[in-house]
Design a protein around this motif. Sequence first.
Motif, short mmCIF file in Angstrom:
data_model
loop_
_atom_site.label_atom_id
_atom_site.label_comp_id
_atom_site.label_asym_id
_atom_site.label_seq_id
_atom_site.Cartn_x
_atom_site.Cartn_y
_atom_site.Cartn_z
N TYR A 198 3.23 10.95 5.43
CA TYR A 198 3.99 11.81 4.52
C TYR A 198 3.44 11.71 3.10
O TYR A 198 3.24 12.73 2.43
CB TYR A 198 5.46 11.40 4.53
N LEU A 199 3.16 10.49 2.65
CA LEU A 199 2.66 10.31 1.29
C LEU A 199 1.28 10.92 1.10
O LEU A 199 0.98 11.49 0.05
CB LEU A 199 2.61 8.81 0.97
N LEU A 254 0.83 -1.20 0.00
CA LEU A 254 0.00 0.00 0.00
C LEU A 254 0.87 1.26 0.00
O LEU A 254 0.56 2.24 -0.69
CB LEU A 254 -0.94 0.00 1.20
N ARG A 255 1.95 1.23 0.76
CA ARG A 255 2.86 2.37 0.77
C ARG A 255 3.43 2.63 -0.62
O ARG A 255 3.49 3.78 -1.09
CB ARG A 255 4.01 2.12 1.76
N GLU A 256 3.84 1.56 -1.31
CA GLU A 256 4.39 1.71 -2.65
C GLU A 256 3.33 2.19 -3.63
O GLU A 256 3.62 2.98 -4.54
CB GLU A 256 4.98 0.38 -3.12
N ALA A 257 2.09 1.73 -3.46
CA ALA A 257 1.01 2.15 -4.35
C ALA A 257 0.70 3.64 -4.18
O ALA A 257 0.43 4.35 -5.16
CB ALA A 257 -0.24 1.32 -4.08
N SER A 304 2.85 5.89 -3.30
CA SER A 304 3.96 6.59 -3.91
C SER A 304 3.84 6.58 -5.44
O SER A 304 4.11 7.59 -6.10
CB SER A 304 5.29 5.94 -3.48
N TRP A 305 3.44 5.45 -6.00
CA TRP A 305 3.32 5.31 -7.46
C TRP A 305 2.17 6.16 -8.00
O TRP A 305 2.31 6.86 -8.99
CB TRP A 305 3.11 3.85 -7.81
#
Length: 261
Positions: free
Chosen positions: A207-208, A161-164, A166-167
Amino acid sequence: MCVKVLPTVVAIQGKHVNVDEVCSWCRMFREDDMHVMFECSFAKQVWEAVGLQRLVDVQQNDTVKKVLKRVLNTGTTDQWIMQRAKEDGNKHHNHNSTGIQNWSKPPGGWIKINVDAACRPGDDFVGAGCVMRDDCGKFLRASSTRIRGKMQPKMAEAVSLREALSWTKQWRSNKCIFECDAKPVVDAVNGARGKSMFDTIVEDYSYLLKHYKEVLITFVHRSANIVAHKMAQTTYSETDLKEWYDYTPDFISCNLALEEI
């Protein structure tokens, strides 16, 4: 309530009925219409539960009619849509006759990003996948990536989820609904957090999320998240997938996700 016919204790006393004037919910204050609707601790919990507490601004010498009129005049359409989207995302509201939940379209003007992770015992990476669709259900983009490290499913879902997040911010920064089938992750995002490694990853979301104007992270049943899961599984069929691999509508190799959509 606006025409003062609700049978509050104060109203009943006005008809010369001998009743206790203390609120039957909080047992602390006098039960008149303003107390029942806005000031009672129970009433505040109800407004908060439906996500509208911040719109209910009670001022001195207010009446119920004044408060409601102010709420309806100041509450923007987007605020009401956001709450509706949040409710829809947290309810298993779209089931078919077999009890399986189907994917549902986001509200008008919003997009929905489904996210999932895939992990296998013994592997030194987990697969992450996400699929982006608009309010007509039209496929926009999809991605898959490998995230290095051995992780338990809960941790893998959190990292995915964190990577999503960011993407996605590369393409869209407002009116986004992220759906995830890992309830502990969604609960952690929307609630209190501890000091574990898992909580540290969830803390990165703060942050995101600053890059988004309007964003929701909601839980969805696994049966409605199958496309994202398939995207995550594709990472095990690729020989060297190090970064997010982007699938767009005109990319022919995306047939796996497009067929399912």
